[in-house]
Structure formats: structure tokens, C-alpha cells
Design a protein around this motif. Structure first.
Motif, PDB file in Angstrom:
ATOM      1  N   GLY A  36      -6.699   3.431 -11.433  1.00 41.28           N
ATOM      2  CA  GLY A  36      -5.812   2.820 -12.414  1.00 41.28           C
ATOM      3  C   GLY A  36      -4.611   2.141 -11.799  1.00 41.28           C
ATOM      4  N   HIS A  37      -4.181   2.608 -10.614  1.00 38.98           N
ATOM      5  CA  HIS A  37      -3.021   2.004  -9.963  1.00 38.98           C
ATOM      6  C   HIS A  37      -3.331   0.558  -9.555  1.00 38.98           C
ATOM      7  CE1 HIS A  37      -1.066   6.100  -8.749  1.00 38.98           C
ATOM      8  NE2 HIS A  37      -1.252   5.957 -10.049  1.00 38.98           N
ATOM      9  N   GLY A  76       0.804  -1.207   0.000  1.00 36.95           N
ATOM     10  CA  GLY A  76       0.000   0.000   0.000  1.00 36.95           C
ATOM     11  C   GLY A  76       0.842   1.263   0.000  1.00 36.95           C
ATOM     12  N   THR A  77       0.149   2.372   0.114  1.00 31.19           N
ATOM     13  CA  THR A  77       0.794   3.687   0.077  1.00 31.19           C
ATOM     14  C   THR A  77       1.681   3.892   1.309  1.00 31.19           C
ATOM     15  OG1 THR A  77      -1.146   4.562  -1.052  1.00 31.19           O
ATOM     16  CG2 THR A  77       0.359   6.156  -0.065  1.00 31.19           C
ATOM     17  N   GLY A  78       2.917   4.347   1.061  1.00 22.83           N
ATOM     18  CA  GLY A  78       3.793   4.751   2.144  1.00 22.83           C
ATOM     19  C   GLY A  78       4.494   3.643   2.892  1.00 22.83           C
ATOM     20  N   VAL A  79       4.400   2.389   2.418  1.00 23.80           N
ATOM     21  CA  VAL A  79       5.059   1.308   3.152  1.00 23.80           C
ATOM     22  C   VAL A  79       6.534   1.197   2.787  1.00 23.80           C
ATOM     23  CG1 VAL A  79       2.940  -0.012   3.442  1.00 23.80           C
ATOM     24  CG2 VAL A  79       4.371  -0.417   1.425  1.00 23.80           C
ATOM     25  N   GLY A  80       6.974   1.913   1.747  1.00 20.18           N
ATOM     26  CA  GLY A  80       8.401   1.942   1.428  1.00 20.18           C
ATOM     27  C   GLY A  80       8.829   0.984   0.334  1.00 20.18           C
ATOM     28  N   LYS A  81       7.964   0.703  -0.628  1.00 22.29           N
ATOM     29  CA  LYS A  81       8.352  -0.204  -1.718  1.00 22.29           C
ATOM     30  C   LYS A  81       9.474   0.407  -2.552  1.00 22.29           C
ATOM     31  CE  LYS A  81       4.329  -0.573  -3.654  1.00 22.29           C
ATOM     32  NZ  LYS A  81       3.660   0.436  -2.794  1.00 22.29           N
ATOM     33  N   SER A  82       9.317   1.665  -2.902  1.00 19.58           N
ATOM     34  CA  SER A  82      10.362   2.322  -3.700  1.00 19.58           C
ATOM     35  C   SER A  82      11.671   2.407  -2.933  1.00 19.58           C
ATOM     36  CB  SER A  82       9.892   3.731  -4.101  1.00 19.58           C
ATOM     37  OG  SER A  82       8.746   3.655  -4.921  1.00 19.58           O
ATOM     38  N   SER A  83      11.578   2.664  -1.646  1.00 20.36           N
ATOM     39  CA  SER A  83      12.803   2.719  -0.830  1.00 20.36           C
ATOM     40  C   SER A  83      13.469   1.350  -0.784  1.00 20.36           C
ATOM     41  CB  SER A  83      12.451   3.187   0.590  1.00 20.36           C
ATOM     42  OG  SER A  83      11.909   4.499   0.560  1.00 20.36           O
ATOM     43  N   ARG A  99       2.628   8.758  -4.340  1.00 16.89           N
ATOM     44  CA  ARG A  99       3.102   7.950  -5.456  1.00 16.89           C
ATOM     45  C   ARG A  99       3.035   8.768  -6.740  1.00 16.89           C
ATOM     46  NH1 ARG A  99       6.026   3.733  -5.183  1.00 16.89           N
ATOM     47  NH2 ARG A  99       4.975   2.716  -6.926  1.00 16.89           N
ATOM     48  N   PRO A 100       3.763   8.367  -7.756  1.00 15.94           N
ATOM     49  CA  PRO A 100       3.670   9.046  -9.052  1.00 15.94           C
ATOM     50  C   PRO A 100       2.250   8.942  -9.586  1.00 15.94           C
ATOM     51  CG  PRO A 100       5.591   7.604  -8.966  1.00 15.94           C
ATOM     52  CD  PRO A 100       4.775   7.318  -7.749  1.00 15.94           C
ATOM     53  N   THR A 101       1.861   9.902 -10.393  1.00 18.63           N
ATOM     54  CA  THR A 101       0.505   9.892 -10.941  1.00 18.63           C
ATOM     55  C   THR A 101       0.324   8.804 -11.985  1.00 18.63           C
ATOM     56  OG1 THR A 101       1.169  11.546 -12.581  1.00 18.63           O
ATOM     57  CG2 THR A 101       0.173  12.345 -10.535  1.00 18.63           C
ATOM     58  N   THR A 102       1.395   8.304 -12.568  1.00 21.77           N
ATOM     59  CA  THR A 102       1.272   7.245 -13.574  1.00 21.77           C
ATOM     60  C   THR A 102       0.931   5.918 -12.924  1.00 21.77           C
ATOM     61  OG1 THR A 102       2.419   6.011 -15.308  1.00 21.77           O
ATOM     62  CG2 THR A 102       3.737   6.753 -13.464  1.00 21.77           C
ATOM     63  N   ALA A 103       0.267   5.073 -13.684  1.00 23.14           N
ATOM     64  CA  ALA A 103      -0.085   3.743 -13.185  1.00 23.14           C
ATOM     65  C   ALA A 103       0.926   2.705 -13.626  1.00 23.14           C
ATOM     66  CB  ALA A 103      -1.483   3.343 -13.691  1.00 23.14           C
ATOM     67  N   ARG A 104       2.014   3.122 -14.249  1.00 23.43           N
ATOM     68  CA  ARG A 104       3.018   2.168 -14.729  1.00 23.43           C
ATOM     69  C   ARG A 104       3.955   1.757 -13.603  1.00 23.43           C
ATOM     70  NH1 ARG A 104       3.991   1.801 -20.171  1.00 23.43           N
ATOM     71  NH2 ARG A 104       6.235   1.580 -19.868  1.00 23.43           N
ATOM     72  N   ASP A 138       8.716  -2.453  -8.990  1.00 20.68           N
ATOM     73  CA  ASP A 138       8.082  -1.622  -7.963  1.00 20.68           C
ATOM     74  C   ASP A 138       6.703  -1.272  -8.515  1.00 20.68           C
ATOM     75  OD1 ASP A 138       7.338   0.101  -5.984  1.00 20.68           O
ATOM     76  OD2 ASP A 138       8.650   1.746  -6.625  1.00 20.68           O
ATOM     77  N   LEU A 139       5.664  -1.885  -7.952  1.00 19.60           N
ATOM     78  CA  LEU A 139       4.320  -1.714  -8.489  1.00 19.60           C
ATOM     79  C   LEU A 139       3.609  -0.534  -7.843  1.00 19.60           C
ATOM     80  CD1 LEU A 139       2.991  -5.394  -8.722  1.00 19.60           C
ATOM     81  CD2 LEU A 139       4.328  -4.075 -10.369  1.00 19.60           C
ATOM     82  N   PRO A 140       2.590   0.004  -8.520  1.00 19.24           N
ATOM     83  CA  PRO A 140       1.780   1.067  -7.907  1.00 19.24           C
ATOM     84  C   PRO A 140       1.125   0.568  -6.625  1.00 19.24           C
ATOM     85  CG  PRO A 140       1.377   0.937 -10.273  1.00 19.24           C
ATOM     86  CD  PRO A 140       2.201  -0.264  -9.915  1.00 19.24           C
ATOM     87  N   ASP A 141       0.591   1.523  -5.858  1.00 20.25           N
ATOM     88  CA  ASP A 141      -0.006   1.186  -4.562  1.00 20.25           C
ATOM     89  C   ASP A 141      -1.338   0.469  -4.745  1.00 20.25           C
ATOM     90  OD1 ASP A 141       2.099   2.551  -3.374  1.00 20.25           O
ATOM     91  OD2 ASP A 141       1.020   4.462  -3.509  1.00 20.25           O
ATOM     92  N   ILE A 142      -1.564  -0.558  -3.928  1.00 23.48           N
ATOM     93  CA  ILE A 142      -2.813  -1.308  -4.042  1.00 23.48           C
ATOM     94  C   ILE A 142      -3.986  -0.563  -3.412  1.00 23.48           C
ATOM     95  CG2 ILE A 142      -1.635  -3.523  -4.114  1.00 23.48           C
ATOM     96  CD1 ILE A 142      -2.279  -3.912  -1.173  1.00 23.48           C
ATOM     97  N   ASP A 143      -3.690   0.450  -2.571  1.00 21.68           N
ATOM     98  CA  ASP A 143      -4.767   1.204  -1.921  1.00 21.68           C
ATOM     99  C   ASP A 143      -4.800   2.652  -2.392  1.00 21.68           C
ATOM    100  OD1 ASP A 143      -2.415   2.013  -0.799  1.00 21.68           O
ATOM    101  OD2 ASP A 143      -3.034   1.745   1.288  1.00 21.68           O
TER     102      ASP A 143
END
Length: 552
Positions: free
Chosen positions: A136-137, A53-60, A77-82, A126-131
């Protein structure tokens, strides 16, 4: 690769069987398509995804694994869904070889080298946030998950019990995946006791919520992405243990196929593919054999009532006697047989084939069909919901009757023209009848002459009657002999005819019974065969998965 090939063949079989059952095979067909595509793309490299989800640190986490910033991290998160795909091996030749695989993932690609040159046979997403608030994410995550081989479910001390994380994703996706792990990031915010408490609590939650969904909950790792490469040592080690990319890919396909077929098998009421014990026996019939046999017996009896085997037997006996008259009654019998044919009496009473062919005019098959229809209808409430429609379609008015009627027509056509039997004794009786006819004619002529001319003739003393003139005596003898011969012929022809008629009736009854059994439940048989095939596919996949998981 043998277990994997068996799994894919079984998956094809399960899809085909499920289509017969009218089940939604979209997911299973997609698994089969994805498996075929994945096996043809970069088999020496596996794809791992960081999901959370958002803010859990996947990108980090990805940046820490790469030892450099490859995915922008932050509270938003970035606005893109890629997704972002990091290829740690780097190099132009590697990039070219992986391009078809990367194109399939539809992700923004970043090339680089991991610390100390590790993780050479993996692509990490690194996938978009599930929440995310952006719909589109989540859609992008669900579109990519079937295409990845390994998943690290990422959460943190604040979100590890999040409902979206557990109810929507873990319960739905974990059964479809092979190698996976749960990562609790930001462990640097916890004390040692708190870390152990979070891991223990999360373990309890996972075991409780995933009970019956997968055999065992995945392991849990603690990471500290903010500490850089040193904070993801255990995660990197876990990724490195998947050194055999082919095995990882196969494990993913096994899991996806097992889950897809388990879903289809469960919907059809034949057990789950993941449970080998549930697939040891064939699918239990929706309609009990004893109930089915009783319905078939009732239906066959009603069909034979309309066919009227007793009437067929009577005409078979009459046809046999007609043959006997032609061969065993002399000139008078030939004249009588000709008259019967000329007047149509022969067709009316001595044509078993014609009477049989006209069976439809003697009634309908509503009662016979109702015996089958009521049996199927009674079983529908106890069927899996998804099967009620296909099974109910077998009871459509008119279709069942016509199938049975067509089957009966086929039986009658196969019976042929019914050539009546004969006997070698009949020509001998016919010869005696011809001789007796001559005697009768001569006696009758003598009697006429005696009556008209009154010539002197001998007399025979007959008890009770007294003296009888010879012409009358011979006329009486000829008449009595003709009656005895005719009676003997009739009795013998009746005996021969009855034997033949019983054989005809027995053959027709057996053939009609077989045809009714084949056609009355024909749609049900196709559905039951599909359920059995689906159960077999479930069993095959479970066995193949077990074989692949067994060392050596």
C-alpha cells in the motif's frame, strides 16, 4: 497562460485521436483531469514531494526544513500508507485556503513555520517508502505523484544505485515531472573526496539510464538532515528559487502532458511529443500512397467489371434509337415502337437505368474487396503493435464488400433515369418518312390495280433490267427511299447514342472510382486522420513547452 491553454487543448485532441486508434488513454486522461483540478486549487502555492526508499532520511529532511519534528523518523516507517503534508506558512486563513488542495493530496497535515519564516508558498510532502514491504505504501506514492508539482528524489550513499529507485521510479516518473532534483542525504557520513565521488558516480548513472528518456538529468544536491536546518541549506534554497508557484505548476503540467502524449504518439508510431524535431512533419502513412492507389485502381476495375459499363452503353444506344424511331420513322415507326414496348423488348435492350440498377445480380465484389484487404493485411506486420487490431478490423469479411456496394448504389441513384438524347433532324426525317409512306401506299395500290385490271401504264427503261411498268417503278422507288431514310436515321441515332453512352460510362466510372476510394479505405482514413491529429498534438505541445521555457 497561453502556452498552457494550448497544451491542454492539444492534450484533449491527443486523447480524442488516441481513442479513435483504440489506444489506452487512461494516463493521458488522468493528466488532463489532474491539470484541470490543480489549476483550480491554490495557484499561488506549489506542492513538493520528498520521494525515496526506506531509511534514506526523508522524514529527517522534512524535519530539518521545518526546524521541528513534523514527521516521525526512524528505521521503520509508519504502518499507515498516508503521506505527511507540512504547510510552513501556518495560520488559520492559510489553512482554510489550502484545504481543498490538501484534501486532494489525502495526506496527514501538519502546520508550522519554517526557520526564519522561509518557504511560504510551498506544501512539502513526506511520502511513504517506494521500496516498503507494505504494498500500500508504494501504491500511495504512485497515486500522489501525479498530483505534486515538484519532486526531490531522496537517496543516500548506500542506496543511490538501488534498482527500484532507478529502474522503477526514475525512468518512469522523471519524464512526467517538471522541476525535480536528486538529493543524496547523509552526506555527513562521507569525506569530501567521497562526497564528490558519489555525486560524480550518481551523475554518470543518471545520464546513462535516463538517456533518451528525458533531455537532461536533474541536478544532484548533498544534504545532512541530521545536522538540522543547517544541513539542508541548499535544498531549502532550491525550493525557494521556485518563487513563482504558477510557473512551477505550469511546468509540471507541461511535463506530464508532454510525457503522456509522447507515450501515445510513440505507441501510434508518430514520434514523441518531447522531441520537436520528430514532430515537424505529419505522420507517415501506414500504407504508402502508391500502394494504396494501385489497390484502388484494381478494386475500381473489378467493381466496373460487375457493373458492366459496356452493357450500359449498349442499352443507352438502343434507348437513343428507340427515341429516334418514335420521332423519325413516321406511322410505321410508331407502330414498331409500340410493339417493342408491349412485348417488353424495350425494357430488355433499351433501359440503361434499369440495367444499371440491377448490377448486383451480375456478380459479387469479393475480388474488388480482396484487392483492398490484401493491401491492408500486407501492411499490418510493419505497423505498431497497438494499431494492428484497429487496422485489421477494416478487413473483416463482408463489411468491406457491403461498404463498396452501398457506395456504388449511391452512385447509381445519383445518375437519375437517363433521359435519352434527341435531334432536331429526326422530326424532319420523320416527315419525309410519312410522305414516303403515302407514296409507298399509293404505289402499292397502283401496283395491285395494275396486276388485277391490267390498265395501260407507262414504262420506264431501266438499264440492265429493261422496261419497268410505272407502278412497279414507283413501288421500288418508295421502298428504296424508305430504306435510305431508315438507314440514315439509324446511323445518326447510333452516332448520337454512342456519344451519350460514352458520357454516361465516363461519368459512372469516375463516380464509382471516387466512391470506391472514399469507402474502401474509409476506416483506414479515419485511423490515419487520428494519427495525423495525434502527431499535430505532439507538435503543438512541444512548441508550447518550448515557448513557455523561453524567457520573455
Amino acid at each position: 497562460m497561453t502556452p498552457l491553454l494550448r497544451t491542454l487543448e492539444a492534450l484533449d485532441s491527443a486523447v480524442a485521436a488516441s481513442q479513435v486508434l483504440g489506444l489506452d488513454t487512461t494516463r493521458a486522461a488522468a493528466v488532463r483531469t489532474d491539470a484541470a483540478e490543480r489549476l483550480g486549487l491554490a495557484p499561488d502555492v506549489y506542492v513538493a514531494a520528498l520521494v525515496g526508499g526506506t531509511g534514506v532520511g526523508k522524514s529527517s529532511l522534512l524535519n530539518a526544513l521545518a526546524g521541528a519534528t513534523v514527521s516521525r523518523a526512524g528505521p521503520r516507517r509508519p504502518t499507515t500508507a498516508r503521506a505527511v503534508a507540512w504547510v510552513p506558512a501556518g495560520g488559520e486563513s492559510t489553512a482554510a485556503a489550502l484545504q481543498p488542495l490538501l484534501d486532494r493530496l489525502d495526506a496527514d497535515v501538519v502546520h508550522g513555520r519554517s526557520p526564519a519564516g522561509q518557504l511560504r508558498n510551498v506544501v512539502i510532502l513526506d511520502l511513504p517508502d517506494i521500496d516498503s514491504l507494505e504494498r500500500g505504501h508504494r501504491a500511495a506514492v504512485e497515486a500522489i505523484l501525479p498530483k505534486v508539482d515538484v519532486v526531490a528524489w531522496v537517496t543516500d550513499p548506500e542506496k543511490y544505485a538501488d534498482a527500484v529507485f532507478h529502474d522503477t521510479f526514475l525512468r518512469d516518473w522523471m519524464p512526467r515531472l517538471g522541476r525535480q532534483i536528486v538529493v543524496v542525504n547523509k552526506a555527513d557520513r562521507l569525506s569530501g573526496d567521497a562526497s564528490r565521488s558519489v555525486v560524480a558516480d550518481l551523475g554518470v548513472v543518471l545520464r546513462r539510464e535516463l538517456s533518451g528518456v528525458i533531455r537532461s538529468a536533474p541536478d544532484i544536491l548533498l544534504t545532512r538532515a541530521a545536522a538540522g536546518p543547517d544541513g539542508v541549506t541548499e535544498l531549502r534554497a532550491w525550493l525557494e528559487t521556485a518563487a513563482d508557484a504558477k510557473a512551477v505548476i505550469a511546468e509540471r503540467i507541461f511535463a506530464a502532458a508532454t510525457a503522456a502524449v509522447a507515450d501515445l504518439a510513440g505507441t501510434a508510431g508518430v514520434g514523441a511529443a518531447a522531441d520537436a524535431d520528430a514532430a515537424k512533419s505529419p505522420a507517415q502513412a501506414i500504407i504508402a500512397p502508391s500502394t494504396r492507389d494501385q489497390a484502388l485502381a484494381t478494386a475500381t476495375s473489378d467493381v466496373l467489371r460487375v457493373v458492366d459499363l459496356a452493357g450500359v452503353e449498349r442499352r443507352a444506344i438502343a434507348a437513343t434509337r428507340a427515341v429516334a424511331r418514335r420521332r423519325g420513322t413516321g406511322p410505321i415507326g410508331l407502330v414498331t415502337a409500340a410493339l417493342y414496348r408491349a412485348t417488353g423488348r424495350h425494357r430488355a435492350v433499351a433501359d440503361p437505368a434499369g440495367y444499371l440498377r440491377a448490377w448486383r445480380g451480375r456478380g459479387g465484389l469479393t475480388r474488388a474487396a480482396e484487392a483492398v484487404r490484401s493491401t491492408i493485411s500486407a501492411a499490418i506486420p510493419g505497423m505498431p503493435v497497438a494499431l494492428r487490431g484497429p487496422y485489421a478490423s477494416a478487413t473483416r469479411a463482408g463489411e468491406l464488400e457491403e461498404r463498396i456496394a452501398t457506395a456504388v448504389d449511391g452512385v447509381i441513384v445519383r445518375q437519375g433515369a437517363f433521359e435519352p438524347p434527341s435531334s432536331r433532324a429526326w422530326p424532319f426525317i420523320g416527315l419525309l418518312q410519312s410522305v414516303n409512306t403515302l407514296l409507298l401506299v399509293a404505289a402499292a395500290a397502283w401496283t395491285v390495280i395494275w396486276i388485277i385490271a391490267h390498265p395501260a401504264v407507262a414504262s420506264y427503261e431501266v438499264p440492265v433490267v429493261g422496261p419497268v411498268p410505272a407502278p412497279l417503278a414507283w413501288l421500288a422507288v418508295a421502298l428504296a427511299l424508305g430504306y435510305v431514310l431508315a438507314r440514315a436515321l439509324s446511323l445518326h441515332a447510333g452516332w448520337v447514342g454512342r456519344r451519350w453512352a460514352r458520357r454516361i460510362a465516363k461519368a459512372i466510372a469516375a463516380a464509382v472510382g471516387q466512391s470506391v476510394a472514399a469507402e474502401a479505405f474509409a476506416p483506414i482514413d479515419r485511423l490515419e486522420a487520428a494519427r495525423t491529429e495525434l502527431a499535430a498534438a505532439s507538435r503543438t505541445i512541444a512548441q508550447a513547452s518550448a515557448q513557455a521555457a523561453t524567457p520573455g
